[in-house]
Design a protein around this motif. Structure first.
Motif, mmCIF file in Angstrom:
data_model
loop_
_atom_site.group_PDB
_atom_site.id
_atom_site.type_symbol
_atom_site.label_atom_id
_atom_site.label_comp_id
_atom_site.label_asym_id
_atom_site.label_seq_id
_atom_site.Cartn_x
_atom_site.Cartn_y
_atom_site.Cartn_z
ATOM 1 N N PHE A 68 2.511 73.455 -89.212
ATOM 2 C CA PHE A 68 1.151 72.931 -89.195
ATOM 3 C C PHE A 68 0.763 72.541 -90.607
ATOM 4 N N ILE A 69 -0.383 71.876 -90.719
ATOM 5 C CA ILE A 69 -0.941 71.516 -92.024
ATOM 6 C C ILE A 69 -2.006 72.557 -92.362
ATOM 7 N N ARG A 70 -1.777 73.295 -93.431
ATOM 8 C CA ARG A 70 -2.715 74.353 -93.794
ATOM 9 C C ARG A 70 -3.986 73.774 -94.413
ATOM 10 N N THR A 71 -3.834 72.889 -95.391
ATOM 11 C CA THR A 71 -4.995 72.249 -96.019
ATOM 12 C C THR A 71 -4.707 70.775 -96.243
ATOM 13 N N TYR A 72 -5.753 69.986 -96.156
ATOM 14 C CA TYR A 72 -5.665 68.545 -96.385
ATOM 15 C C TYR A 72 -6.882 68.146 -97.209
ATOM 16 N N HIS A 73 -6.671 67.867 -98.496
ATOM 17 C CA HIS A 73 -7.790 67.492 -99.357
ATOM 18 C C HIS A 73 -7.583 66.077 -99.885
ATOM 19 N N SER A 74 -8.625 65.271 -99.791
ATOM 20 C CA SER A 74 -8.572 63.886 -100.255
ATOM 21 C C SER A 74 -9.613 63.672 -101.340
ATOM 22 N N ASP A 75 -9.149 63.251 -102.519
ATOM 23 C CA ASP A 75 -10.034 62.929 -103.639
ATOM 24 C C ASP A 75 -10.123 61.410 -103.728
ATOM 25 N N ILE A 76 -11.295 60.853 -103.417
ATOM 26 C CA ILE A 76 -11.484 59.408 -103.274
ATOM 27 C C ILE A 76 -12.401 58.923 -104.382
ATOM 28 N N ARG A 77 -11.888 58.046 -105.232
ATOM 29 C CA ARG A 77 -12.675 57.518 -106.346
ATOM 30 C C ARG A 77 -12.860 56.007 -106.167
ATOM 31 N N ALA A 117 -6.156 60.347 -103.887
ATOM 32 C CA ALA A 117 -5.100 61.348 -104.037
ATOM 33 C C ALA A 117 -5.228 62.325 -102.878
ATOM 34 N N GLU A 118 -4.235 62.336 -101.999
ATOM 35 C CA GLU A 118 -4.252 63.226 -100.843
ATOM 36 C C GLU A 118 -3.307 64.399 -101.098
ATOM 37 N N ALA A 119 -3.852 65.603 -101.127
ATOM 38 C CA ALA A 119 -3.055 66.818 -101.293
ATOM 39 C C ALA A 119 -2.884 67.465 -99.919
ATOM 40 N N ILE A 120 -1.647 67.467 -99.421
ATOM 41 C CA ILE A 120 -1.354 67.930 -98.067
ATOM 42 C C ILE A 120 -0.409 69.123 -98.157
ATOM 43 N N THR A 121 -0.890 70.303 -97.776
ATOM 44 C CA THR A 121 -0.062 71.512 -97.789
ATOM 45 C C THR A 121 0.417 71.797 -96.371
ATOM 46 N N VAL A 122 1.725 71.749 -96.177
ATOM 47 C CA VAL A 122 2.312 71.931 -94.851
ATOM 48 C C VAL A 122 3.104 73.226 -94.806
ATOM 49 N N ASN A 123 3.194 73.793 -93.611
ATOM 50 C CA ASN A 123 4.079 74.930 -93.373
ATOM 51 C C ASN A 123 5.313 74.404 -92.650
ATOM 52 N N ALA A 124 6.444 74.362 -93.350
ATOM 53 C CA ALA A 124 7.684 73.791 -92.810
ATOM 54 C C ALA A 124 8.582 74.908 -92.278
ATOM 55 N N ALA A 134 -9.660 70.579 -93.532
ATOM 56 C CA ALA A 134 -9.659 69.254 -94.156
ATOM 57 C C ALA A 134 -10.918 69.114 -94.995
ATOM 58 N N THR A 135 -10.748 68.630 -96.227
ATOM 59 C CA THR A 135 -11.880 68.432 -97.128
ATOM 60 C C THR A 135 -11.740 67.085 -97.817
ATOM 61 N N ALA A 136 -12.851 66.573 -98.312
ATOM 62 C CA ALA A 136 -12.835 65.290 -99.012
ATOM 63 C C ALA A 136 -13.940 65.263 -100.048
ATOM 64 N N ARG A 137 -13.672 64.551 -101.133
ATOM 65 C CA ARG A 137 -14.675 64.318 -102.174
ATOM 66 C C ARG A 137 -14.663 62.843 -102.522
ATOM 67 N N VAL A 138 -15.828 62.215 -102.455
ATOM 68 C CA VAL A 138 -15.976 60.796 -102.778
ATOM 69 C C VAL A 138 -16.800 60.697 -104.058
ATOM 70 N N THR A 139 -16.298 59.939 -105.041
ATOM 71 C CA THR A 139 -16.980 59.790 -106.324
ATOM 72 C C THR A 139 -17.260 58.324 -106.595
ATOM 73 N N LEU A 140 -18.530 58.004 -106.862
ATOM 74 C CA LEU A 140 -18.928 56.635 -107.208
ATOM 75 C C LEU A 140 -18.686 56.377 -108.692
ATOM 76 N N PRO A 141 -18.575 55.114 -109.097
ATOM 77 C CA PRO A 141 -18.416 54.817 -110.522
ATOM 78 C C PRO A 141 -19.690 55.056 -111.318
ATOM 79 N N ALA A 142 -20.838 55.062 -110.649
ATOM 80 C CA ALA A 142 -22.144 55.287 -111.293
ATOM 81 C C ALA A 142 -23.170 55.472 -110.180
ATOM 82 N N GLY A 143 -24.434 55.674 -110.575
ATOM 83 C CA GLY A 143 -25.495 55.767 -109.583
ATOM 84 C C GLY A 143 -25.447 57.060 -108.791
ATOM 85 N N ARG A 144 -25.935 56.993 -107.569
ATOM 86 C CA ARG A 144 -25.983 58.191 -106.741
ATOM 87 C C ARG A 144 -25.759 57.839 -105.275
ATOM 88 N N VAL A 145 -25.276 58.815 -104.553
ATOM 89 C CA VAL A 145 -25.072 58.675 -103.112
ATOM 90 C C VAL A 145 -26.418 58.796 -102.417
#
Length: 238
Positions: free
Chosen positions: A10-19, A29-36, A141-152
């Motif tokens: 299974f996939i233990r954690t799935y984190h996506s850092d989106i810039r 950058a997708e960090a995918i930790t699997v149990n093989a 599963a987690t995700a972080r979205v970062t803008l170049p400026a301003g605010r969400v």
């Protein structure tokens, strides 16, 4: 008789850092930790990425995509890509390498263009974080979205199979960042999708030259079909 517990992949954690860049290009950058356990995860994993999406006007558009790097457990990992129906498949791993049983963390970094949808009153990133093609459950599963400026200014999150409007996840926005996290595991072929809206002017809209180039790329297949029909018609008419 004591029977050993069956090892489960299974996939233990799935984190996506989106810039999001000021030019609209998205770096992920997708960090995918699997149990093989040597069953289906023996030499690596693969990730499917769609090369089309629905634009702000509802039409299907073709996006750009480039793999930057792939690592496994902090070291560079061999990878290759292959065209699949409607997208591209990234194979992380090598036929010469057998994975040891246990956890392994893959980080797939890529860039994609044309992902920002430009509406009249705001701009938006609509992003399927995990995809819906995984045949393994995803514990978190987690995700972080970062803008170049301003605010969400707007956020939304959905979980489940393709097209689901369910929301077993949390969301939080602060300044130029928005974070998301599932509250229940995702079953096979379920995914996490996030939406981040922000004011116009933070990301540059495409130039007229870009729009013309993209229009030709979006309609290339139509012109090829029409050209083929005209050629056949001309041949038989002759």
């Amino acid at each position: 008789v004591a029977l050993p517990a069956a090892a489960v992949e299974f996939i233990r954690t799935y984190h996506s850092d989106i810039r999001i860049g000021a030019d609209g290009e998205v770096t992920v950058a997708e960090a995918i930790t699997v149990n093989a356990e040597g069953d289906r995860i023996r030499r690596g994993i693969f990730r499917d990425f769609p090369l089309t999406m629905e634009g702000a006007n509802g039409r299907t558009i073709h996006v750009g995509f480039d793999v930057v790097s792939v690592t496994r457990d902090g070291r560079q990992e061999a990878f290759r890509t292959e065209d699949v129906s409607g997208g591209i498949r990234i194979y992380a791993g090598s036929g010469d390498t057998q994975l040891s049983p246990g956890e392994h963390t893959y980080v797939i970094t890529y860039r994609s263009s044309r992902q920002i949808r430009h509406f009249d009153d705001h701009d938006e990133l609509y992003w399927n974080v995990t995809g819906n093609g995984w045949q393994f459950r995803i514990e978190k599963a987690t995700a972080r979205v970062t803008l170049p400026a301003g605010r969400v200014t707007q956020t939304a999150v959905f979980t489940g199979p393709q097209g689901s409007r369910a929301c077993s996840a949390t969301k939080e926005a602060s300044g130029p960042q928005a974070t998301f996290a599932t509250t229940l595991p995702l079953r096979r072929e379920q995914g996490l999708t996030v939406v981040v809206g922000f004011p116009k002017g933070i990301v540059a809209p495409p130039s007229p030259e870009q729009q013309r180039a993209w229009w030709w790329r979006d309609n290339l297949n139509l012109f090829l079909v029409l050209g083929g029909l005209v050629t056949v018609f001309a041949y038989y008419l002759f």
